[in-house]
Design a protein around this motif. Structure first.
Motif, PDB file in Angstrom:
ATOM      1  N   LYS A 301       0.823  -1.214   0.000  1.00 33.93           N
ATOM      2  CA  LYS A 301       0.000   0.000   0.000  1.00 33.93           C
ATOM      3  C   LYS A 301       0.857   1.263   0.000  1.00 33.93           C
ATOM      4  CE  LYS A 301      -4.305  -1.470   2.292  1.00 33.93           C
ATOM      5  NZ  LYS A 301      -5.130  -1.300   3.506  1.00 33.93           N
ATOM      6  N   VAL A 302       1.792   1.329   0.910  1.00 30.67           N
ATOM      7  CA  VAL A 302       2.611   2.538   1.084  1.00 30.67           C
ATOM      8  C   VAL A 302       3.395   2.862  -0.178  1.00 30.67           C
ATOM      9  CG1 VAL A 302       4.604   3.479   2.331  1.00 30.67           C
ATOM     10  CG2 VAL A 302       2.756   2.358   3.591  1.00 30.67           C
ATOM     11  N   ASN A 303       3.819   1.816  -0.892  1.00 35.03           N
ATOM     12  CA  ASN A 303       4.675   2.018  -2.052  1.00 35.03           C
ATOM     13  C   ASN A 303       3.925   1.912  -3.387  1.00 35.03           C
ATOM     14  OD1 ASN A 303       7.356   2.266  -0.687  1.00 35.03           O
ATOM     15  ND2 ASN A 303       6.739   0.270   0.089  1.00 35.03           N
ATOM     16  N   ASN A 304       2.585   2.035  -3.332  1.00 35.77           N
ATOM     17  CA  ASN A 304       1.767   2.010  -4.542  1.00 35.77           C
ATOM     18  C   ASN A 304       2.128   0.843  -5.453  1.00 35.77           C
ATOM     19  OD1 ASN A 304       0.289   4.413  -3.935  1.00 35.77           O
ATOM     20  ND2 ASN A 304       2.106   5.606  -4.512  1.00 35.77           N
ATOM     21  N   ASP A 305       2.296  -0.294  -4.840  1.00 33.40           N
ATOM     22  CA  ASP A 305       2.701  -1.486  -5.578  1.00 33.40           C
ATOM     23  C   ASP A 305       1.462  -2.123  -6.210  1.00 33.40           C
ATOM     24  OD1 ASP A 305       3.586  -4.098  -6.332  1.00 33.40           O
ATOM     25  OD2 ASP A 305       5.220  -3.955  -4.880  1.00 33.40           O
ATOM     26  N   PRO A 306       1.423  -2.232  -7.537  1.00 29.45           N
ATOM     27  CA  PRO A 306       0.224  -2.790  -8.195  1.00 29.45           C
ATOM     28  C   PRO A 306      -0.009  -4.263  -7.894  1.00 29.45           C
ATOM     29  CG  PRO A 306       1.977  -2.432  -9.797  1.00 29.45           C
ATOM     30  CD  PRO A 306       2.435  -1.788  -8.522  1.00 29.45           C
ATOM     31  N   ALA A 388      13.958 -10.048 -12.741  1.00 33.60           N
ATOM     32  CA  ALA A 388      13.255 -10.806 -11.705  1.00 33.60           C
ATOM     33  C   ALA A 388      11.943 -10.128 -11.332  1.00 33.60           C
ATOM     34  CB  ALA A 388      14.142 -10.956 -10.468  1.00 33.60           C
ATOM     35  N   VAL A 389      11.993  -8.817 -11.095  1.00 35.54           N
ATOM     36  CA  VAL A 389      10.779  -8.084 -10.743  1.00 35.54           C
ATOM     37  C   VAL A 389       9.781  -8.152 -11.892  1.00 35.54           C
ATOM     38  CG1 VAL A 389       9.818  -5.831 -10.125  1.00 35.54           C
ATOM     39  CG2 VAL A 389      12.009  -6.562  -9.149  1.00 35.54           C
ATOM     40  N   ASN A 390      10.275  -7.967 -13.100  1.00 37.25           N
ATOM     41  CA  ASN A 390       9.398  -8.024 -14.270  1.00 37.25           C
ATOM     42  C   ASN A 390       8.735  -9.394 -14.399  1.00 37.25           C
ATOM     43  OD1 ASN A 390       8.512  -6.830 -16.993  1.00 37.25           O
ATOM     44  ND2 ASN A 390       9.514  -8.722 -17.631  1.00 37.25           N
ATOM     45  N   ALA A 391       9.498 -10.460 -14.184  1.00 38.52           N
ATOM     46  CA  ALA A 391       8.945 -11.817 -14.297  1.00 38.52           C
ATOM     47  C   ALA A 391       7.863 -12.053 -13.255  1.00 38.52           C
ATOM     48  CB  ALA A 391      10.063 -12.850 -14.149  1.00 38.52           C
ATOM     49  N   ASN A 392       8.041 -11.481 -12.063  1.00 37.08           N
ATOM     50  CA  ASN A 392       7.020 -11.641 -11.037  1.00 37.08           C
ATOM     51  C   ASN A 392       5.741 -10.903 -11.410  1.00 37.08           C
ATOM     52  OD1 ASN A 392       6.087 -10.359  -7.957  1.00 37.08           O
ATOM     53  ND2 ASN A 392       6.158 -12.566  -8.295  1.00 37.08           N
ATOM     54  N   PHE A 393       5.879  -9.705 -11.974  1.00 39.05           N
ATOM     55  CA  PHE A 393       4.698  -8.961 -12.432  1.00 39.05           C
ATOM     56  C   PHE A 393       3.934  -9.774 -13.483  1.00 39.05           C
ATOM     57  CE2 PHE A 393       6.107  -5.531  -9.976  1.00 39.05           C
ATOM     58  CZ  PHE A 393       5.284  -4.421 -10.100  1.00 39.05           C
ATOM     59  N   LEU A 394       4.674 -10.362 -14.411  1.00 46.58           N
ATOM     60  CA  LEU A 394       4.025 -11.148 -15.454  1.00 46.58           C
ATOM     61  C   LEU A 394       3.334 -12.373 -14.875  1.00 46.58           C
ATOM     62  CD1 LEU A 394       6.726 -11.017 -18.287  1.00 46.58           C
ATOM     63  CD2 LEU A 394       4.660  -9.617 -18.061  1.00 46.58           C
ATOM     64  N   TYR A 395       3.964 -13.034 -13.938  1.00 49.40           N
ATOM     65  CA  TYR A 395       3.365 -14.201 -13.284  1.00 49.40           C
ATOM     66  C   TYR A 395       2.035 -13.840 -12.628  1.00 49.40           C
ATOM     67  CZ  TYR A 395       2.546 -17.557  -9.503  1.00 49.40           C
ATOM     68  OH  TYR A 395       1.964 -18.441  -8.627  1.00 49.40           O
ATOM     69  N   LEU A 396       1.974 -12.636 -12.060  1.00 50.52           N
ATOM     70  CA  LEU A 396       0.770 -12.196 -11.360  1.00 50.52           C
ATOM     71  C   LEU A 396      -0.262 -11.552 -12.290  1.00 50.52           C
ATOM     72  CD1 LEU A 396       2.444 -10.733  -8.146  1.00 50.52           C
ATOM     73  CD2 LEU A 396       1.162 -12.874  -8.343  1.00 50.52           C
ATOM     74  N   GLY A 397      -0.024 -11.596 -13.581  1.00 56.56           N
ATOM     75  CA  GLY A 397      -1.001 -11.079 -14.539  1.00 56.56           C
ATOM     76  C   GLY A 397      -0.879  -9.603 -14.817  1.00 56.56           C
ATOM     77  N   LEU A 398       0.224  -8.998 -14.429  1.00 54.90           N
ATOM     78  CA  LEU A 398       0.469  -7.583 -14.697  1.00 54.90           C
ATOM     79  C   LEU A 398       1.364  -7.441 -15.922  1.00 54.90           C
ATOM     80  CD1 LEU A 398       1.053  -6.564 -10.977  1.00 54.90           C
ATOM     81  CD2 LEU A 398      -0.988  -6.097 -12.341  1.00 54.90           C
ATOM     82  N   THR A 399       1.669  -6.213 -16.298  1.00 54.75           N
ATOM     83  CA  THR A 399       2.419  -5.966 -17.523  1.00 54.75           C
ATOM     84  C   THR A 399       3.859  -5.562 -17.237  1.00 54.75           C
ATOM     85  OG1 THR A 399       1.846  -3.617 -17.609  1.00 54.75           O
ATOM     86  CG2 THR A 399       0.296  -5.180 -18.640  1.00 54.75           C
ATOM     87  N   SER A 400       4.690  -5.712 -18.252  1.00 54.44           N
ATOM     88  CA  SER A 400       6.074  -5.250 -18.137  1.00 54.44           C
ATOM     89  C   SER A 400       6.126  -3.732 -17.967  1.00 54.44           C
ATOM     90  CB  SER A 400       6.868  -5.661 -19.382  1.00 54.44           C
ATOM     91  OG  SER A 400       7.017  -7.057 -19.444  1.00 54.44           O
ATOM     92  N   ALA A 401       5.191  -3.037 -18.589  1.00 54.82           N
ATOM     93  CA  ALA A 401       5.160  -1.577 -18.448  1.00 54.82           C
ATOM     94  C   ALA A 401       4.911  -1.177 -17.000  1.00 54.82           C
ATOM     95  CB  ALA A 401       4.080  -0.996 -19.357  1.00 54.82           C
ATOM     96  N   SER A 402       4.015  -1.894 -16.331  1.00 55.68           N
ATOM     97  CA  SER A 402       3.752  -1.559 -14.923  1.00 55.68           C
ATOM     98  C   SER A 402       4.952  -1.908 -14.050  1.00 55.68           C
ATOM     99  CB  SER A 402       2.500  -2.295 -14.427  1.00 55.68           C
ATOM    100  OG  SER A 402       2.661  -3.693 -14.488  1.00 55.68           O
ATOM    101  N   ALA A 403       5.681  -2.955 -14.398  1.00 57.09           N
ATOM    102  CA  ALA A 403       6.899  -3.299 -13.653  1.00 57.09           C
ATOM    103  C   ALA A 403       7.950  -2.220 -13.828  1.00 57.09           C
ATOM    104  CB  ALA A 403       7.431  -4.652 -14.121  1.00 57.09           C
ATOM    105  N   THR A 404       8.126  -1.761 -15.050  1.00 54.93           N
ATOM    106  CA  THR A 404       9.099  -0.698 -15.314  1.00 54.93           C
ATOM    107  C   THR A 404       8.733   0.580 -14.583  1.00 54.93           C
ATOM    108  OG1 THR A 404       9.619  -1.633 -17.495  1.00 54.93           O
ATOM    109  CG2 THR A 404      10.170   0.696 -17.128  1.00 54.93           C
ATOM    110  N   ASN A 405       7.460   0.925 -14.615  1.00 59.23           N
ATOM    111  CA  ASN A 405       6.994   2.120 -13.908  1.00 59.23           C
ATOM    112  C   ASN A 405       7.251   2.004 -12.409  1.00 59.23           C
ATOM    113  OD1 ASN A 405       5.315   4.682 -13.782  1.00 59.23           O
ATOM    114  ND2 ASN A 405       4.090   3.333 -12.488  1.00 59.23           N
ATOM    115  N   TYR A 406       7.007   0.827 -11.863  1.00 57.80           N
ATOM    116  CA  TYR A 406       7.229   0.608 -10.424  1.00 57.80           C
ATOM    117  C   TYR A 406       8.702   0.751 -10.081  1.00 57.80           C
ATOM    118  CZ  TYR A 406       7.550  -2.104  -6.053  1.00 57.80           C
ATOM    119  OH  TYR A 406       7.814  -2.525  -4.769  1.00 57.80           O
ATOM    120  N   MET A 407       9.562   0.147 -10.868  1.00 59.83           N
ATOM    121  CA  MET A 407      10.999   0.193 -10.560  1.00 59.83           C
ATOM    122  C   MET A 407      11.604   1.561 -10.835  1.00 59.83           C
ATOM    123  SD  MET A 407      12.468  -3.558 -11.689  1.00 59.83           S
ATOM    124  CE  MET A 407      11.579  -3.713 -13.252  1.00 59.83           C
ATOM    125  N   THR A 408      10.930   2.361 -11.642  1.00 60.76           N
ATOM    126  CA  THR A 408      11.417   3.708 -11.937  1.00 60.76           C
ATOM    127  C   THR A 408      10.961   4.721 -10.899  1.00 60.76           C
ATOM    128  OG1 THR A 408      11.398   3.238 -14.316  1.00 60.76           O
ATOM    129  CG2 THR A 408      11.426   5.566 -13.649  1.00 60.76           C
TER     130      THR A 408
END
Length: 503
Positions: A301-306, A388-408
């Motif tokens: 929640k605190v880190n707006n993690d999708p 690794a983070v990107n692969a986890n996002f994909l596993y959970l049904g999220l997109t690579s774009a959302s992973a990149t946005n999160y890590m940025t």
């Protein structure tokens, strides 16, 4: 409580040596079986690995709580051992893990010589790999264990205990042997034999990557030990020479023998923590038992993690709109129930026929990122971490774009904004492993004391404010192998550390 009664019954049966095995497991006693082909036993053994490790409720019933992913519902008066850490040698966490792993090993002990006699080196290598998988966890749970004399009842009724570090070193050799056999059999596995491999469908190169990744994980466990660097580097050089590499993006080790939405044949994690086979979706008892823990949810929640809405359901089992968690440890209250608190998310409970992940690609990539950051393997640690983070996002049904946005945009995930790269890797690995393999974060915590802010249970019965560093030997060993287990001395879940736990 139903959960406790189930564990008590299972433990009693296992101690009597007559445990009923699961779906597709055809052998009651592989040591006395002389007619079953290695192919048939292999399918059952692999399925049993999935059902008794990463898919089994005992793998999550304590580690998911201690690592603050989940917290037990207030509607139950149980979970005393999990809440207080005050368990004994009779506790299901200790007894069932031991029985499950040695039970599974019986099959692989049968397969290895049988497959060799049948001229099936691919199956020999699988047996070596999976024996290493099971034995590594036995060592990681208990330390010194029966190994060189284990599962040879006609020769050793009371097998001796081998030193944990010696076992690790032999497992590394077995994995080298397996990886080299896999390499020699790339593209050569007969089509008929491929059918019985429910992990990689006869892909010897994929199996080689899996074996190499297990070995890298085994070596990384030892990275904090003084004087161990030269050994680790020499062993990694053998992996490099093998040439098959490690599990990469999209190369997860996972099982699916043909899961069905019928009794006993669902994906094991889904069958434990998801929903029954009734026409109307009905939560299993375990699904109602485990709710979102404050530490786990609040970080998201605190880190707006999708990943929040993927790892947890909204209140009232996704019928509500808010996401609510409860603290870890306090004695239960009536309002800590699934109608008012978030439960396990639907990205983890996709379908009764979903694949059962054994080692996810993101786990492997986090392992490689840590190894690269330590200078143990070549490769860009930042690129491996981001993959690794990107692969986890994909596993959970999220997109690579959302992973990149999160890590940025989120400092807690931005590589360049974190000076302690190991702490960053382990924290994000902790997030990613939620509901996939909760044992690995517990092992990371023991060897590194990371995440450093992991809360301790606040239950009134806590007498030692420390997350346990090991399991206790099961009571069955004290009953039937007394001299050997007693020679290990007094064992404490708080102070008797494993050889690699030196922090």
């Amino acid at each position: 409580m139903k959960k406790k009664l189930i564990y008590l019954f299972a433990t009693s049966v296992m101690l009597l040596g007559g445990c009923k095995k699961g779906y597709l497991d055809i052998n009651d006693n592989p040591n006395s079986s002389t007619n079953a082909s290695s192919s048939l036993v292999l399918t059952g053994a692999l399925n049993n690995t999935a059902a008794t490790t990463t898919g089994n409720s005992i793998f999550y019933s304590f580690a998911a709580l201690w690592m603050n992913y989940w917290a037990p519902t207030g509607g139950l008066s149980g979970f005393f051992e999990e809440r207080t850490y005050n368990f004994t040698s009779n506790w299901s966490g200790s007894t069932v893990l031991w029985a499950n792993l040695y039970n599974n090993l019986e099959d692989y002990y049968y397969i290895e010589p049988k497959a060799a006699a049948e001229g099936k080196p691919f199956y020999v290598a699988i047996a070596k790999t999976m024996k290493a998988w099971d034995y590594q966890y036995l060592v990681d749970f208990y330390g010194n264990i029966p190994y060189s004399q284990a599962l040879q009842s006609t020769k050793y009724i009371t097998p001796k205990y081998d030193k944990a570090q010696d076992i690790y070193e032999d497992l590394a050799k077995q994995l080298d042997s397996a990886a080299n056999i896999f390499k020699a059999n790339v593209g050569k596995v007969p089509s008929g034999d491929q059918t019985y491999d429910i992990f990689y469908k006869g892909d010897a190169a994929a199996w080689g990557r899996f074996a190499n990744t297990i070995k890298l994980r085994l070596l990384l466990r030892q990275s904090e030990m003084p004087g161990r660097t030269a050994y680790i580097q020499a062993e990694i050089a053998k992996i490099t020479a093998n040439g098959l590499g490690y599990i990469g993006s999209g190369q997860s080790a996972k099982s699916n023998p043909g899961y069905l939405n019928s009794d006993g044949k669902q994906n094991p994690f889904y069958g434990n923590y998801g929903f029954t086979i009734a026409a109307i979706e009905t939560p299993t008892a375990q699904h109602n038992y485990y709710l979102a823990s404050d530490y786990g949810m609040n970080f998201l929640k605190v880190n707006n993690d999708p990943r929040l809405k993927q790892l947890y359901a909204s209140i009232n089992d996704n019928k509500g709109t808010t996401y609510v968690s409860i603290p870890w440890g306090p004695d239960p209250t009536a309002d800590q129930k699934i109608d008012k608190v978030s439960s396990i998310g639907r990205a983890l409970l996709k379908s009764p026929i979903q694949d059962q992940y054994i080692m996810a690609d993101f786990e492997s990539l986090f392992i490689q990122a840590e190894a690269a950051q330590r200078g143990l393997i070549t490769g860009d640690p930042k690129a491996l971490y981001q993959a690794a983070v990107n692969a986890n996002f994909l596993y959970l049904g999220l997109t690579s774009a959302s992973a990149t946005n999160y890590m940025t945009n989120q400092d807690v995930a931005n590589w360049d904004n974190n000076t302690d790269k190991i702490a960053l890797i382990i924290k994000q690995k902790w997030v990613a492993m939620n509901g996939t393999n909760d044992i690995e974060p517990w092992i990371d915590y023991r060897r590194l004391e990371l995440p450093a802010d992991m809360p301790i249970s606040t239950a009134s019965g806590v007498t030692t404010k420390k997350i346990p560093v090991r399991m206790l030997y099961p009571q069955g060993e004290y009953n039937f192998n007394s001299a050997n287990v007693s020679a290990e001395g007094a064992i404490s879940q708080f102070t008797t550390r494993l050889f690699w736990d030196v922090k």
